[in-house]
Design a protein around this motif. Structure first.
Motif, PDB file in Angstrom:
ATOM      1  N   ASP A  84     -13.033 -84.443 -67.553  1.00 23.32           N
ATOM      2  CA  ASP A  84     -13.282 -83.378 -66.792  1.00 23.32           C
ATOM      3  C   ASP A  84     -12.357 -83.038 -65.637  1.00 23.32           C
ATOM      4  O   ASP A  84     -11.909 -81.917 -65.229  1.00 23.32           O
ATOM      5  CB  ASP A  84     -14.823 -83.556 -66.164  1.00 23.32           C
ATOM      6  N   ASN A  85     -11.858 -84.279 -65.045  1.00 21.59           N
ATOM      7  CA  ASN A  85     -10.900 -84.216 -64.066  1.00 21.59           C
ATOM      8  C   ASN A  85      -9.712 -83.469 -64.434  1.00 21.59           C
ATOM      9  O   ASN A  85      -8.808 -82.840 -63.747  1.00 21.59           O
ATOM     10  CB  ASN A  85     -10.871 -85.585 -63.189  1.00 21.59           C
ATOM     11  N   GLU A 105     -15.126 -91.466 -64.293  1.00 22.45           N
ATOM     12  CA  GLU A 105     -15.962 -91.423 -63.011  1.00 22.45           C
ATOM     13  C   GLU A 105     -17.371 -91.952 -63.210  1.00 22.45           C
ATOM     14  O   GLU A 105     -18.120 -92.278 -62.287  1.00 22.45           O
ATOM     15  CB  GLU A 105     -16.078 -90.019 -62.510  1.00 22.45           C
ATOM     16  N   GLU A 106     -17.773 -91.766 -64.648  1.00 20.70           N
ATOM     17  CA  GLU A 106     -19.090 -91.975 -64.587  1.00 20.70           C
ATOM     18  C   GLU A 106     -19.483 -93.733 -65.045  1.00 20.70           C
ATOM     19  O   GLU A 106     -20.576 -93.962 -64.724  1.00 20.70           O
ATOM     20  CB  GLU A 106     -19.678 -91.485 -65.746  1.00 20.70           C
ATOM     21  N   LYS A 153     -17.593 -85.680 -59.139  1.00 19.82           N
ATOM     22  CA  LYS A 153     -18.829 -85.503 -59.949  1.00 19.82           C
ATOM     23  C   LYS A 153     -20.053 -85.840 -59.162  1.00 19.82           C
ATOM     24  O   LYS A 153     -19.958 -86.877 -58.149  1.00 19.82           O
ATOM     25  CB  LYS A 153     -18.864 -85.990 -61.429  1.00 19.82           C
ATOM     26  N   ASN A 210     -16.331 -79.614 -57.058  1.00 24.33           N
ATOM     27  CA  ASN A 210     -17.402 -80.080 -57.559  1.00 24.33           C
ATOM     28  C   ASN A 210     -17.411 -80.191 -59.344  1.00 24.33           C
ATOM     29  O   ASN A 210     -16.457 -79.656 -59.735  1.00 24.33           O
ATOM     30  CB  ASN A 210     -18.666 -79.725 -57.243  1.00 24.33           C
ATOM     31  N   GLU A 211     -18.410 -80.584 -60.012  1.00 27.90           N
ATOM     32  CA  GLU A 211     -18.255 -80.528 -61.411  1.00 27.90           C
ATOM     33  C   GLU A 211     -18.178 -79.169 -62.112  1.00 27.90           C
ATOM     34  O   GLU A 211     -17.827 -79.146 -63.243  1.00 27.90           O
ATOM     35  CB  GLU A 211     -19.383 -81.362 -61.821  1.00 27.90           C
TER      36      GLU A 211
END
Ligand SMILES: [Zn+2]
Length: 680
Positions: free
Chosen positions: A409-410, A452-453, A471, A498-499
């Protein structure tokens, strides 16, 4: 979940893609003889056979595959069976045009190439899982079936009407209302407000994007990337579910690709039993690039061993310059895969085909058809080494106390961001991650590559290059990690959005301000020839590309280096914040390899992260361990020989000779040495 891949094998798997259907049976017998000579025990079958297996909607013919499966079983080979769904038959495209993709330019494709199916085509979603199920039902009884290989190198992006409709459904599921979509995407900008989901069209060359990597509308492009990855994953999961009905204990995988941008492999790993990937480095590719991707593949399944599904035994044919792997290199790279966590090393391909696209691609058995070639003889050495070791190394894991974040995502969001630069070199998320990873690799620090998760708490050192997107929940987890004594490092252009790509207001780096103890007021970006500099630890380093201007520090934060030029001379270029029991560092600019090496060398030591071995140019050292002991892999990437000093007593795994602590061992150019310390 099925059993792990390592549980299904008795030795490191060695072999690769095998296409006996392209050859008469007398050639098969010759193949078996050469496979035995080369220590090959595993074949990947049926990668592109859909047209042969299904001749009409409800007409299947498995006779040829039956014959091949019987033949390789009689010859004692293990099988990784592919589902053949990476290229559909021509008749299917004629009968059901919905299976044909629409490309980035909005053109409906005709039959051709591979990866040619729309991931949201009703025809594809019906026939691909059905074929996977039929194969699983038919070959479930084969005890030599060690894994399933779903499709091949997934990468079917599509912009058709079916994808558009499915995208709207995906958005409804994610956001609930059109008002929430408008808020998340900031559609009040450029009069983009939507009043109905049906007004949303796919982002491509006809709409929002100037290229696949540049967009006028970040929110929709970012979500379409996520949606396409999810669409292909959905199809893969349907095939996996069909397979599990008949062979619940045979693990499934699909082969990932090196730094491939379209699929969020972190999410994909959840539907696979083990990870595998294809490694085809370019001539000038940094060796750390491949090592990082090995580490990433291992980290995706929590450190469980992975598989190198493909590499070339000598040469590729699709790169601009297809260089022959120099003597010793294929053996070295095969061992490097194992050193980073692979329990199998496979090649594309076993016999070089006579025609079509890949006829000039290297193979274990070349067009000359002999086992006396330079390449074959080297491959056979490695195969016999793997054979002789039996199960000694299987299932071995690596302990890493350092982690680096590589987050899809990043990557997507930071590269879509318009600014601070349009230079692809500057924007490259991969490049920034590699600046840090390359130093860790050179320092011989075992590293995991996470998203990140993932859980941060098991590491001592956590590095987040360009953490542009933070996130939900990540700020809290980083703060807890540092408070409890962890060391955190972030780099320029972090803490921005943000996400859904909405900027965090109140100053950069947004949610990371507290843990880093800084406020970045402005971000400068200059052409390549415009360099700045800073002094860190008594040594001067260059500063380039991005220059965050930090205008205030919390009382707990101190500058470790300052810019030397321009109007922001004297402003911090590197900072360190005391936070709870740990430290948080910020590198506000970009620098050269020697800076990252020196910087991480210092902070790894401070964080209590111990290298496997001292840093020596061109020497890569990694560690794995299982119930048979602790294995230290010494890999000499240099063209010259190199002397190492053994850090412990044990046994030289490949020669079987005893070794004492402090013994000197000479590694040949491209040489490999493995020290086995007995299990405690
Ligand atoms: Zn489509």
């Amino acid at each position: 979940m099925g059993k792990s891949f390592s549980d299904r094998i008795k030795r490191i798997s060695y072999g690769g893609d095998y296409n006996p259907e392209q050859w008469p049976k007398e050639v098969w017998a010759e193949d078996m003889k050469l496979f035995r000579e080369a220590g090959i025990d595993t074949v990947t079958l049926n990668v592109f056979s859909w047209a042969a297996l299904q001749k009409a909607d409800y007409e299947y013919d498995f006779s040829k595959l039956d014959e091949i499966m019987e033949y390789v079983r009689e010859n004692g080979l293990k099988v990784i069976l592919a589902t053949s769904t990476a290229a559909h038959p021509a008749w299917m495209a004629s009968a059901h045009p919905d299976i044909l993709r629409v490309n980035y330019y909005g053109q409906k494709r005709k039959f051709g190439a591979r990866h040619n199916s729309c991931p949201n085509s009703p025809t594809f979603l019906k026939f691909a899982p059905r074929l996977a199920g039929k194969l699983a039902e038919r070959y479930a009884k084969y005890e030599n079936l060690i894994a399933w290989h779903i499709s091949n190198e997934y990468n079917s992006v599509c912009y058709c009407k079916n994808c558009e409709a499915a995208f709207r459904d995906w958005l409804k599921e994610k956001y609930g209302t059109i008002e929430e979509v408008n808020r998340a995407w900031c559609t009040s900008f450029w009069s983009h407000t939507f009043y109905d989901f049906d007004e949303i069209v796919v982002p491509n060359k006809l709409t929002e994007e100037t290229s696949r990597f540049e967009t006028c509308f970040q929110g929709i492009s970012l979500d379409y990337r996520r949606f396409l990855s999810d669409s292909m994953l959905h199809e893969c999961a349907l095939e996996a579910a069909e397979i599990k009905k008949y062979t619940p204990d045979v693990p499934v995988t699909t082969n990932f690709m090196h730094f491939f941008k379209d699929l969020d492999y972190r999410k994909w790993a959840d539907v696979l039993d083990f990870t595998s990937w294809d490694s085809y480095p370019f001539f000038d590719e940094d060796r750390a690039d491949v090592s990082m991707w090995h580490d990433y593949m291992r980290s995706l399944k929590g450190g469980q061993p992975m598989l190198l599904m493909e590499q070339t035994p000598n040469v590729t044919n699709w790169q601009k310059y297809n260089f022959i792997r120099r003597p010793g290199v294929v053996r070295l790279w095969s061992w490097r895969s194992v050193a980073h966590g692979a329990d199998g090393v496979l090649f594309f391909q076993l016999r070089r085909s006579q025609g079509a696209m890949e006829k000039m691609h290297g193979a274990v058995i070349d067009h000359v058809g002999l086992g006396t070639t330079r390449s074959f003889k080297e491959l056979a050495v490695t195969g016999r080494e793997f054979e002789a070791l039996g199960d000694t190394l299987l299932g071995a894991r690596t302990d890493a106390s350092a982690a680096i974040i590589f987050d899809y995502d990043n990557m997507w969001a930071s590269e879509y961001c318009c600014g601070p630069s349009r230079d692809p070199e500057y924007k490259s998320y991969r490049n920034e991650v590699m600046r840090f990873y390359k130093a860790l690799n050179a320092l011989n620090i075992s590293t995991e590559v996470i998203a990140e998760e993932d859980d941060f708490d098991k590491y001592r050192l956590l590095i987040a290059p360009i953490m542009y997107m933070v996130k939900p929940g990540v700020r809290e987890r980083i703060e807890r990690f540092v408070e409890n004594g962890g060391t955190f490092v972030a780099s320029a252009f972090s803490g921005i959005v943000n996400e859904t790509d909405l900027v965090y207001l109140g100053g950069y780096p947004g949610p990371l301000k507290k843990v880093l103890g800084i406020w970045v007021e402005e971000i400068d970006c200059l052409p390549p020839e415009e360099k700045n500099s800073f002094v860190y630890g008594g040594k001067r380093y260059e500063a380039k590309q991005y220059f965050d201007i930090i205008s205030s520090l919390d009382p707990t934060c101190r500058p470790l280096a300052a810019y030397e030029h321009d109007f922001y001379a004297g402003k911090p270029a590197v900072t360190k914040n005391d936070f709870g029991k740990g430290f948080a560092y910020y590198v506000a600019t970009r620098s050269s390899d020697d800076f990252y090496f020196d910087f991480l060398s210092y902070i790894a030591k401070e964080a209590g992260v111990r290298p496997v071995y001292e840093a020596v140019p061109g020497l890569e050292v990694t560690e794995r361990h299982n119930e048979n002991g602790r294995f230290t892999f010494f890999l000499n990437h240099n063209d010259d020989s190199l002397e190492i000093t053994l850090p412990a007593a044990g046994r030289a795994l490949l020669s079987g000779e005893n070794a004492a602590k402090g013994d000197k061992v000479v590694l040949e150019p491209k040489g490999v040495f493995i020290l086995q310390e007995s299990a405690k």
